[in-house]
Design an enzyme around this catalytic site. Sequence first.
Site, PDB file in Angstrom:
ATOM      1  N   ARG B 337       0.795  -1.219   0.000  1.00  0.00           N
ATOM      2  CA  ARG B 337       0.000   0.000   0.000  1.00  0.00           C
ATOM      3  C   ARG B 337       0.829   1.271   0.000  1.00  0.00           C
ATOM      4  O   ARG B 337       0.513   2.228  -0.701  1.00  0.00           O
ATOM      5  CB  ARG B 337      -0.897  -0.007   1.233  1.00  0.00           C
ATOM      6  CG  ARG B 337      -1.938  -1.090   1.126  1.00  0.00           C
ATOM      7  CD  ARG B 337      -2.760  -1.239   2.378  1.00  0.00           C
ATOM      8  NE  ARG B 337      -3.811  -2.219   2.114  1.00  0.00           N
ATOM      9  CZ  ARG B 337      -4.669  -2.647   3.037  1.00  0.00           C
ATOM     10  NH1 ARG B 337      -4.590  -2.187   4.269  1.00  0.00           N
ATOM     11  NH2 ARG B 337      -5.595  -3.527   2.716  1.00  0.00           N
ATOM     12  N   HIS B 429      -5.974   5.448   6.485  1.00  0.00           N
ATOM     13  CA  HIS B 429      -6.766   4.240   6.617  1.00  0.00           C
ATOM     14  C   HIS B 429      -6.487   3.480   7.906  1.00  0.00           C
ATOM     15  O   HIS B 429      -7.396   2.970   8.549  1.00  0.00           O
ATOM     16  CB  HIS B 429      -6.448   3.348   5.416  1.00  0.00           C
ATOM     17  CG  HIS B 429      -7.118   2.024   5.436  1.00  0.00           C
ATOM     18  ND1 HIS B 429      -8.482   1.886   5.502  1.00  0.00           N
ATOM     19  CD2 HIS B 429      -6.620   0.763   5.421  1.00  0.00           C
ATOM     20  CE1 HIS B 429      -8.786   0.599   5.509  1.00  0.00           C
ATOM     21  NE2 HIS B 429      -7.686  -0.095   5.482  1.00  0.00           N
TER      22      HIS B 429
END
Lengths: 248, 670
Positions: B337, B429
């Site tokens: 990510r 996130h």
Amino acid sequence: MNLTLKIWRQKDSSAKGQMVDYKVTDISEHMSFLEMMDVLNEQLVNAGEEPVAFDHDCREGICGMCSLYINGEAHGPDRGVTTCQLHMRMFKDGDTITIEPWRAAAFPVIKDLIVDRTSFERIQQAGGFISVNTSGNTQDANAIPIAKEAADKAMDAATCIGCGACVASCKNSSAMLFVGAKVSQYALLPQGQVEATERVLNMVKQMDEEGFGNCTNTGACEVECPKGISLENIARMNREYLKAAFKG
Amino acid sequence: MALDSRVPKGPIKDKWTDYKNKINLVNPANKRHIDVIVVGTGLAGGSAAATLAELGYNVKAFAYQDSPRRAHSIAAQGGINAAKNYQGDGDSTYRLFYDTVKGGDYRSREANVYRLAEVSANIIDQCVAQGVPFARDYGGLLDNRSFGGVLVSRTFYAKGQTGQQLLLGAYSAMNRQIARGKIEMFNRHEMLDVVIVDGKARGIIARNLITGEIERHSAHAVVIASGGYGNVYFLSTNAMGSNATAAWKIHKKGAYFANPCYTQIHPTCIPRSGDYQSKLTLMSESLRNDGRIWVPKNMDDVLAIREGRKKPTDLSEDERDYYLERRYPAFGNLVPRDVASRAAKERCDAGYGVNATGEAVYLDFASAIQRYGKEQAKIHNISNPSAEKIYELGQKIVEAKYGNLFQMYEKIVDEDPYKTPMMIYPATHYTMGGVWVDYNLMTTIPGCYCIGEANFSDHGANRLGASALMQGLADGYFVLPYTIGDYLADDIRTGKISTATKEFDEAEKAVKDRIDFFINNKGTKSVDHFHKRLGKVMWDKVGMARNEKGLKEAMAEIKAIREEFWKEVKVPGNANELNPELEKAGRVADFLELGELFAKDALVREESCGGHFREESVELDGEQKGEAKRDDENFAFVSAWEYKGEPADAVLHKEQLEFKDIELKQRSYK
């Protein structure tokens, strides 16, 4: 767009409530319904008034916390969405929008638009589980193959988010869709078989004790369910119940 | 105080087993006399509460929502990793361990990660036994998919709602114990402080969010499972109520806070559309199994798309820059990510962003629909299928895999992602940093534990996809229930902890004073006003790329916002009622301290690692030119911060990281 909001205000569970009118201006069609409510609340706070209390959390349609009855429909005019996923493009400039809490005897109002859904908790506690302790030596996950179709159907039932829209939409305030979904999930899986009899009897008993009404097959719950839980689940629960009642 | 990680001796593969064999146990009769408080009921807290109650402890569980089922673990979409090797593609405990340490950019504690990999397979067995309806193949066996940063298929999933299904599993286990009276559940309650008696955590002060009543709860141990602090950015994919208060309160009472600067900016979120926005929505990483990420190659096309003169589907393959496939051929769209997020930022900073704000890239499913369509045509014996037929068959497969995500996207953006590529951009996130814990998951306060996202231990500087669910459940089902017994074995003769003591009096008074301050302050600006300003500083200066100058400015600016907050914050309503603005005020007050420590931590760490990217620390030449440059010689340590009043005065303690079973290498996904 500019809107008039008619909102249910109620100080606490014992107070008498009433509809109150508010105006909001310059609302973007890209806003979610709850972002529009945020705008209203920011406006109220800045004016020194108490903001409107409403339940919400994940804002992506999965936690089941949000619960508004908008223009006479649970989660508003769109289909397959929760209130937090409803967007203002569903409304027009100049609209008047009526916003109420879930209406059901088993969901008493706590404040404004917030209701108490702990009756759902007690139904789950009555049997919404499989009695297996955490051990670290449960049998291997692939030891029992489960037909894809059954697994998929169990998953469809299990997607219920417990928001209560089914109850709010039902003229009888019935919780059969909610309970049916949980009973179905386990009824469709081999792991759920051992306790199937007790589960359905106990959950239905608790559902009745909480004061939810009966199902008269109008199907409003299925239409308003944000997760598309099917009426099939009610039918399956009825079959499970009948089987269990005979076994007694 | 020197940090002792209490990692057991011996070879890594035997540590956990040997340790469990020698650990102190509490006999079943004595467990009945021991109380444990669990704050938070997500995957970590829910699974811990259920398991501790099954073992026989008296559990009190707390959630700010109206049901444990609503904790934000419910929103996790993609899946959960486990080293089952059902696909026979070379997976093993060691490989999951290796991938997690490498994916975390060599900033996690080896022994904890190995244990996580070791218990991962048990999690799947346990969840299936609970009736979690994982996806299955036509033979009835469990299906897997791939996530970023790995070369095997080890992710188990339940459509795009894996977190929901796992949480409902833990919730059902809790319900069984609530029904037996072994868990006392406190819904709509918020923990506002921990109570320390004779140096040990012995209870909490909580507020009943409906009545406003301040309550005292005692226990022999306190477990914090309150999730991460991503909402320090204001905009994130966290739930609106997600907060750091429980973790921050224990920090202020002596628990060290580790690596706050390690924050995950997830590459695939729906881009922001306006200033009114209150939260961002994640599109699962699983989409990168089939979606290809691109921006136009030519600036002319970028402008044409922004001005509406061209549609993305008008561009030929040659006119597209699949920049992840170009830069990282080995992992392609499935790089970790942090790497994917920075690559999107790099393209958008260079001007290639495809929406009006210039902050969006495409995630395109056209090739996947074609590929699946052709495959299905073969399976169904359709010779010479038409283009429409291929599309129809392919769309069905994509819908079966990601249907709920596509629907969510369409509802938010008002575009059909089957027909036109999705637009995505990175957003905050997950937080890898958190409360420092030892091998037992105990904080630096004896008797106070921290599990799940709220602790720091397993993901280093970057978490791999589908590993958060794994860690939450590993901690709650399989680790904490053992390690807490070792501590509680000393408490079998303690008896009930009284709440009528000066420690509880003092903690309660401090909580009440703060609430009264908010109610009586009658300032001029709302809580959200301050939260948004904090979020902007965090995103602009402590976001995806950081530098010394910006971080110093951020620290000063956050301090100034905090001082203004305490003068000018306005909280309407009263203390003794349901008051969401009051709840927010307390949470934002804590974020305003945490944010400054976050920036300070980022300033001290003068290297780039995982989600922490310092512009001063990049590779200058060679094959890795422009990639993040880690500095193992000087920074292979955990930063554990001790509270000393002002965040700027926090004292740094270092836990040196040792890698005995994995060679430290530059992370390459090329």
